[in-house]
Motif scaffolding. Structure first.
Motif, mmCIF file in Angstrom:
data_model
loop_
_atom_site.group_PDB
_atom_site.id
_atom_site.type_symbol
_atom_site.label_atom_id
_atom_site.label_comp_id
_atom_site.label_asym_id
_atom_site.label_seq_id
_atom_site.Cartn_x
_atom_site.Cartn_y
_atom_site.Cartn_z
ATOM 1 N N MET A 291 -3.684 1.968 -3.468
ATOM 2 C CA MET A 291 -3.699 3.263 -2.805
ATOM 3 C C MET A 291 -3.884 3.063 -1.301
ATOM 4 O O MET A 291 -4.766 2.310 -0.884
ATOM 5 C CB MET A 291 -4.855 4.096 -3.342
ATOM 6 C CG MET A 291 -4.908 5.491 -2.780
ATOM 7 S SD MET A 291 -3.586 6.496 -3.463
ATOM 8 C CE MET A 291 -3.991 8.092 -2.784
ATOM 9 N N LEU B 142 10.170 0.066 0.056
ATOM 10 C CA LEU B 142 9.526 1.013 -0.860
ATOM 11 C C LEU B 142 8.042 1.235 -0.583
ATOM 12 O O LEU B 142 7.450 2.186 -1.083
ATOM 13 C CB LEU B 142 9.707 0.530 -2.312
ATOM 14 C CG LEU B 142 11.154 0.540 -2.809
ATOM 15 C CD1 LEU B 142 11.274 -0.135 -4.154
ATOM 16 C CD2 LEU B 142 11.654 1.985 -2.912
ATOM 17 N N GLY B 143 7.427 0.357 0.153
ATOM 18 C CA GLY B 143 6.002 0.541 0.436
ATOM 19 C C GLY B 143 5.612 -0.207 1.685
ATOM 20 O O GLY B 143 6.398 -0.977 2.241
ATOM 21 N N GLU B 144 4.400 0.024 2.109
ATOM 22 C CA GLU B 144 3.922 -0.688 3.299
ATOM 23 C C GLU B 144 3.371 -2.035 2.851
ATOM 24 O O GLU B 144 2.338 -2.116 2.182
ATOM 25 C CB GLU B 144 2.823 0.127 3.981
ATOM 26 C CG GLU B 144 2.396 -0.483 5.298
ATOM 27 C CD GLU B 144 1.096 0.113 5.818
ATOM 28 O OE1 GLU B 144 0.477 -0.514 6.678
ATOM 29 O OE2 GLU B 144 0.704 1.183 5.344
ATOM 30 N N ARG C 23 0.850 -1.196 0.000
ATOM 31 C CA ARG C 23 0.000 0.000 0.000
ATOM 32 C C ARG C 23 0.878 1.235 0.000
ATOM 33 O O ARG C 23 1.926 1.251 0.638
ATOM 34 C CB ARG C 23 -0.891 0.014 1.240
ATOM 35 C CG ARG C 23 -2.080 -0.895 1.114
ATOM 36 C CD ARG C 23 -3.106 -0.602 2.167
ATOM 37 N NE ARG C 23 -2.522 -0.434 3.495
ATOM 38 C CZ ARG C 23 -3.224 -0.590 4.609
ATOM 39 N NH1 ARG C 23 -4.472 -0.918 4.554
ATOM 40 N NH2 ARG C 23 -2.655 -0.408 5.789
ATOM 41 N N SER C 24 0.410 2.235 -0.728
ATOM 42 C CA SER C 24 1.197 3.449 -0.804
ATOM 43 C C SER C 24 0.282 4.616 -1.133
ATOM 44 O O SER C 24 -0.763 4.438 -1.750
ATOM 45 C CB SER C 24 2.267 3.289 -1.889
ATOM 46 O OG SER C 24 2.782 4.541 -2.242
ATOM 47 N N PHE C 25 0.692 5.800 -0.730
ATOM 48 C CA PHE C 25 -0.062 6.993 -1.110
ATOM 49 C C PHE C 25 0.190 7.323 -2.583
ATOM 50 O O PHE C 25 -0.517 8.102 -3.191
ATOM 51 C CB PHE C 25 0.354 8.189 -0.241
ATOM 52 C CG PHE C 25 -0.155 8.101 1.167
ATOM 53 C CD1 PHE C 25 -1.522 8.001 1.416
ATOM 54 C CD2 PHE C 25 0.707 8.097 2.237
ATOM 55 C CE1 PHE C 25 -1.999 7.920 2.717
ATOM 56 C CE2 PHE C 25 0.236 8.013 3.530
ATOM 57 C CZ PHE C 25 -1.122 7.923 3.769
ATOM 58 N N THR C 26 1.238 6.730 -3.129
ATOM 59 C CA THR C 26 1.595 6.978 -4.526
ATOM 60 C C THR C 26 1.799 5.645 -5.239
ATOM 61 O O THR C 26 2.930 5.256 -5.520
ATOM 62 C CB THR C 26 2.891 7.807 -4.592
ATOM 63 O OG1 THR C 26 3.896 7.102 -3.849
ATOM 64 C CG2 THR C 26 2.716 9.166 -3.994
ATOM 65 N N LYS D 114 3.158 8.902 6.029
ATOM 66 C CA LYS D 114 4.211 7.902 5.840
ATOM 67 C C LYS D 114 5.553 8.632 5.811
ATOM 68 O O LYS D 114 5.749 9.521 4.977
ATOM 69 C CB LYS D 114 3.985 7.170 4.516
ATOM 70 C CG LYS D 114 5.007 6.109 4.247
ATOM 71 C CD LYS D 114 4.705 5.462 2.929
ATOM 72 C CE LYS D 114 5.833 4.581 2.503
ATOM 73 N NZ LYS D 114 5.657 4.145 1.121
ATOM 74 N N GLU E 25 4.904 11.527 3.226
ATOM 75 C CA GLU E 25 4.013 11.384 2.077
ATOM 76 C C GLU E 25 2.600 11.227 2.642
ATOM 77 O O GLU E 25 2.400 10.565 3.660
ATOM 78 C CB GLU E 25 4.415 10.111 1.343
ATOM 79 C CG GLU E 25 3.947 10.020 -0.078
ATOM 80 C CD GLU E 25 4.564 8.781 -0.710
ATOM 81 O OE1 GLU E 25 5.508 8.932 -1.471
ATOM 82 O OE2 GLU E 25 4.096 7.658 -0.422
ATOM 83 N N TYR E 26 1.652 11.824 1.976
ATOM 84 C CA TYR E 26 0.273 11.696 2.441
ATOM 85 C C TYR E 26 -0.642 11.979 1.254
ATOM 86 O O TYR E 26 -0.214 12.548 0.253
ATOM 87 C CB TYR E 26 0.007 12.694 3.568
ATOM 88 C CG TYR E 26 -1.294 12.448 4.290
ATOM 89 C CD1 TYR E 26 -1.541 11.246 4.947
ATOM 90 C CD2 TYR E 26 -2.293 13.427 4.328
ATOM 91 C CE1 TYR E 26 -2.736 11.021 5.616
ATOM 92 C CE2 TYR E 26 -3.486 13.208 5.003
ATOM 93 C CZ TYR E 26 -3.707 12.003 5.639
ATOM 94 O OH TYR E 26 -4.884 11.786 6.279
ATOM 95 N N ALA E 27 -1.880 11.563 1.378
ATOM 96 C CA ALA E 27 -2.825 11.834 0.281
ATOM 97 C C ALA E 27 -4.006 12.617 0.816
ATOM 98 O O ALA E 27 -4.578 12.264 1.846
ATOM 99 C CB ALA E 27 -3.297 10.523 -0.325
ATOM 100 N N PRO F 11 -1.742 12.643 -4.061
ATOM 101 C CA PRO F 11 -0.608 12.460 -3.160
ATOM 102 C C PRO F 11 0.148 13.769 -2.925
ATOM 103 O O PRO F 11 0.385 14.524 -3.865
ATOM 104 C CB PRO F 11 0.268 11.431 -3.885
ATOM 105 C CG PRO F 11 -0.159 11.453 -5.290
ATOM 106 C CD PRO F 11 -1.538 12.014 -5.371
ATOM 107 N N LEU G 25 2.679 15.962 -4.978
ATOM 108 C CA LEU G 25 3.861 15.173 -5.326
ATOM 109 C C LEU G 25 4.279 15.412 -6.781
ATOM 110 O O LEU G 25 5.458 15.457 -7.108
ATOM 111 C CB LEU G 25 3.574 13.690 -5.094
ATOM 112 C CG LEU G 25 4.783 12.780 -5.213
ATOM 113 C CD1 LEU G 25 5.786 13.066 -4.121
ATOM 114 C CD2 LEU G 25 4.372 11.327 -5.163
#
Lengths: 247, 183
Positions: free
Chosen positions: A218, A132-134, A83-86, B104, B125-127, B132, B155
């Protein structure tokens, strides 16, 4: 003239037939084949043509010695959900980083990719993705394929020997019917060799490289109840995007 | 008989004007000389506004600047009443951003302000919705003050403003909020 040439063919057959098994054991000339008629007529092979069932040896189970002498072989694979915000950028970063480890992308869709990495870099690849990500799902599986490889190798050897014998029979067959029957047997054996060899090649490639199925989604904003409660310094809560971005 | 010496009032008046002019010039020169001898101190500001930003003051910030698309740099100052050090405040803010708000944390590094105060930069980082955002928080701690430099942008625009964010931190006068004799 006819007799001489036919004898030559028979000798050749004997050599071929022995070559499939073990040439060292075939120093002796095979027993002369019976000749029907007065010697002037075309010779007819009276030895019955073996059937495929008789020619192809049954699968031989590898012995314990054969297994212990073989390097253990295993295949590994992993399914990882991140999971990632990006998500897009994270997946790009994962692909780029695994490529540096020698990985290759087999398929890629929006938010997911199947990447083959060298087995030697398997652990490092997992660690890289974790950075790199959760990682929310990490499903790693491994299978010992030593027995299957050894069995396949033995089976292929047996089939190769059978093929040589069938080839020998093809040379011996003099009638069209016999030739066709032997041809069919030969094709069948060849096909079986190719099938087994294909499976062996696949296993070997899977031992060398492991597939990682990576999907990136996401990251949902955390629910209020999951967030930390109680702040020793209440004013710190006023920091962050909400406060600084223009309304 | 001696010829009569006649004097008119016009030449006297011209002389007076001349004397007055000289006095004014002298006064002006004296004033200038005085100023030159005591150089004027340049006003110290929290930071230099980076290229691509304009100042846009806002209540809780001692300095705030915006870009045309709403990327922002903000400086806040608080008295360090608790006398916490840099590690202490870094942990307080990390806990708030990560565990309190769900941001994050991407990176953490040491930074130094223009006037030599050591600080710590945290990148998050956040959305917001599906967009983002990149959020940077740099903390600088003096015995008297806690100064923060925050910077935020979508971003997608980070490459455009990254240098501006770095510049705002590099030009920071972190001791500005401290008593003058302690700067």
């Amino acid at each position: 003239m006819h007799t001489t040439s036919h004898r030559a063919v028979l000798v050749l057959f004997a050599v071929l037939a022995c070559g499939g098994l073990d040439t060292k054991l075939c120093a002796e000339e095979p027993p002369p084949l019976p000749i029907v008629g007065n010697g002037m007529e075309p010779e007819v092979l009276v030895e019955p043509v073996e059937t495929l069932e008789e020619t192809v040896a049954p699968p031989v189970a590898p012995t314990a010695d054969a297994l212990s002498a073989t390097t253990r072989a295993r295949t590994r694979q992993a399914t990882i959900a991140v999971r990632s915000f990006t998500p897009e950028q994270t997946l790009e970063a994962i692909v780029a980083n695994l490529s540096e480890l020698g990985g290759t992308v087999q398929s890629s869709n929006t938010g997911s990719a199947r990447i083959y990495v060298p087995d030697t870099a398997f652990e490092e690849a997992l660690a890289t993705i974790n950075k790199l990500g959760e990682v929310v799902v990490e499903d790693v599986s491994s299978e010992d394929v030593t027995l299957e490889r050894v069995t396949l190798q033995a089976r292929i050897q047996e089939l190769e020997a059978s093929r040589q014998r069938v080839k020998g029979m093809l040379a011996k067959s003099t009638t069209v019917t016999d030739s066709l029957a032997v041809e069919r047997d030969l094709q069948q054996v060849t096909q079986e060799i190719e099938t087994n060899q294909g499976r062996l090649n696949y296993l070997d490639s899977r031992v060398r490289s492991a597939p990682l199925d990576v999907s990136v989604s996401m990251q949902a904003r955390p629910q209020a109840e999951t967030l930390r409660r109680g702040r020793p310094f209440e004013w710190v809560a006023q920091y962050g995007l909400e406060a600084i971005l223009p309304r | 008989m001696h010829p009569k010496l006649e004097t008119s009032s016009r030449p006297r008046s011209a002389r007076n004007i001349l004397l007055l002019g000289l006095a004014l010039v002298f006064a002006a020169l004296t004033s200038l000389a005085g100023q030159c001898g005591e150089p004027r101190e340049a006003p110290v500001t929290w930071t230099a506004t980076p290229k691509g930003f304009v100042q846009s003051p806002e209540g809780q910030f001692v300095y705030r600047a915006l870009s045309p698309d709403g990327s922002v740099i903000g400086i806040r100052h608080r008295l360090n009443e608790q006398e916490g050090d840099l590690d202490f405040w870094t942990e307080v803010f990390e806990l708030e951003m990560v565990n309190g708000k769900g941001y994050k944390e991407l990176a953490k590094s040491d930074v130094t302000s223009k006037d030599g105060v050591k600080g710590r930069l945290m990148t998050f980082e956040y959305a917001q919705g599906d967009t983002p955002y990149h959020y940077e928080l740099a903390l600088y701690v003096t015995p008297k003050s806690l100064v923060s430099v925050e910077a935020a942008t979508e971003l997608a625009s980070l490459d455009r403003y990254k240098v501006g964010f770095e510049s705002a931190r590099a030009e920071l006068n972190a001791k500005l909020g401290d008593p003058k004799d302690e700067r």
